[in-house]
Write a protein that holds these residues in place. Sequence first.
Motif, PDB file in Angstrom:
ATOM      1  N   PRO A   1       0.803  -1.228   0.000  1.00 46.22           N
ATOM      2  CA  PRO A   1       0.000   0.000   0.000  1.00 46.22           C
ATOM      3  C   PRO A   1       0.834   1.277   0.000  1.00 46.22           C
ATOM      4  O   PRO A   1       0.416   2.290  -0.560  1.00 46.22           O
ATOM      5  N   ASP A   2       2.018   1.253   0.599  1.00 47.59           N
ATOM      6  CA  ASP A   2       2.863   2.449   0.628  1.00 47.59           C
ATOM      7  C   ASP A   2       3.464   2.764  -0.741  1.00 47.59           C
ATOM      8  O   ASP A   2       4.031   3.842  -0.932  1.00 47.59           O
ATOM      9  N   GLU A   3       3.357   1.837  -1.660  1.00 43.09           N
ATOM     10  CA  GLU A   3       3.938   2.020  -2.992  1.00 43.09           C
ATOM     11  C   GLU A   3       2.872   2.287  -4.059  1.00 43.09           C
ATOM     12  O   GLU A   3       3.130   2.136  -5.250  1.00 43.09           O
ATOM     13  N   THR A   4       1.672   2.655  -3.614  1.00 41.26           N
ATOM     14  CA  THR A   4       0.594   2.944  -4.557  1.00 41.26           C
ATOM     15  C   THR A   4       0.017   4.320  -4.292  1.00 41.26           C
ATOM     16  O   THR A   4       0.196   4.883  -3.212  1.00 41.26           O
ATOM     17  N   VAL A   5      -0.686   4.848  -5.276  1.00 40.41           N
ATOM     18  CA  VAL A   5      -1.368   6.120  -5.161  1.00 40.41           C
ATOM     19  C   VAL A   5      -2.654   6.015  -5.977  1.00 40.41           C
ATOM     20  O   VAL A   5      -2.682   5.355  -7.016  1.00 40.41           O
ATOM     21  N   VAL A   6      -3.718   6.636  -5.501  1.00 37.20           N
ATOM     22  CA  VAL A   6      -4.991   6.645  -6.224  1.00 37.20           C
ATOM     23  C   VAL A   6      -5.012   7.840  -7.157  1.00 37.20           C
ATOM     24  O   VAL A   6      -4.765   8.969  -6.737  1.00 37.20           O
ATOM     25  N   GLU A   7      -5.286   7.586  -8.419  1.00 35.55           N
ATOM     26  CA  GLU A   7      -5.429   8.645  -9.409  1.00 35.55           C
ATOM     27  C   GLU A   7      -6.911   8.791  -9.725  1.00 35.55           C
ATOM     28  O   GLU A   7      -7.554   7.841 -10.139  1.00 35.55           O
ATOM     29  N   LYS A   8      -7.437   9.968  -9.499  1.00 38.40           N
ATOM     30  CA  LYS A   8      -8.847  10.223  -9.790  1.00 38.40           C
ATOM     31  C   LYS A   8      -8.957  10.638 -11.248  1.00 38.40           C
ATOM     32  O   LYS A   8      -8.275  11.562 -11.689  1.00 38.40           O
ATOM     33  N   LEU A   9      -9.808   9.940 -11.993  1.00 33.68           N
ATOM     34  CA  LEU A   9      -9.947  10.196 -13.420  1.00 33.68           C
ATOM     35  C   LEU A   9     -11.129  11.094 -13.705  1.00 33.68           C
ATOM     36  O   LEU A   9     -12.176  10.981 -13.074  1.00 33.68           O
ATOM     37  N   ASP A  10     -10.964  11.968 -14.669  1.00 30.31           N
ATOM     38  CA  ASP A  10     -12.044  12.825 -15.162  1.00 30.31           C
ATOM     39  C   ASP A  10     -12.568  12.149 -16.417  1.00 30.31           C
ATOM     40  O   ASP A  10     -11.843  11.994 -17.392  1.00 30.31           O
ATOM     41  N   PRO A  11     -13.855  11.753 -16.424  1.00 32.21           N
ATOM     42  CA  PRO A  11     -14.385  11.043 -17.584  1.00 32.21           C
ATOM     43  C   PRO A  11     -14.305  11.848 -18.874  1.00 32.21           C
ATOM     44  O   PRO A  11     -14.247  11.290 -19.955  1.00 32.21           O
ATOM     45  N   ALA A  12     -14.254  13.157 -18.779  1.00 35.29           N
ATOM     46  CA  ALA A  12     -14.211  13.986 -19.982  1.00 35.29           C
ATOM     47  C   ALA A  12     -12.906  13.780 -20.758  1.00 35.29           C
ATOM     48  O   ALA A  12     -12.899  13.748 -21.985  1.00 35.29           O
ATOM     49  N   ASN A  13     -11.785  13.650 -20.038  1.00 33.94           N
ATOM     50  CA  ASN A  13     -10.521  13.476 -20.759  1.00 33.94           C
ATOM     51  C   ASN A  13      -9.665  12.331 -20.227  1.00 33.94           C
ATOM     52  O   ASN A  13      -8.519  12.184 -20.631  1.00 33.94           O
TER      53      ASN A  13
END
Length: 154
Positions: free
Chosen positions: A139-151
């Motif tokens: 878990p310390d080696e991951t990051v959540v990327e929030k995606l924008d559905p538009a692009n």
Amino acid sequence: MVARTRFDAEPCPVARSIDAIGDWWSLLIVRDAFDGSRRFGEFQRSLGIAKNILTSRLRTLEETGVLKSVPASDGSRYQEYVLTEKGSALFPVIVALRQWGETHCFAPDESHSRLLDRRNGHPLSPLEIRSSDGRPIGPDETVVEKLDPANGTD
């Protein structure tokens, strides 16, 4: 009755997954389906769940596409519940919960069930999360990327 909080419009995949599965009864129904249960009575006997609750959970699992009802394999008038492709894809989730429970929820000398490879009778190797290059990752080696559905990005 208190209204159930819904997460089906949340941008988080974990929240949507929980919304689709529902609750602990639903996960135990899916577990039993992997173990071969197919009929209402089999689920009820295995789980000791009230009929009205089981009916509700089976209906929800059908509505979310995890289970489907089919005519009984023995030709009787009964219906059976089988895992769909979406339901079968929950196998790693059930195995992860099982392996976590084996490690963290039993005393060292306490009896419990084990999941074995049908071909050789050996326990499964512990599940590992791996990066795209194949290395084990925590878990310390991951990051959540929030995606924008538009692009497709932030």
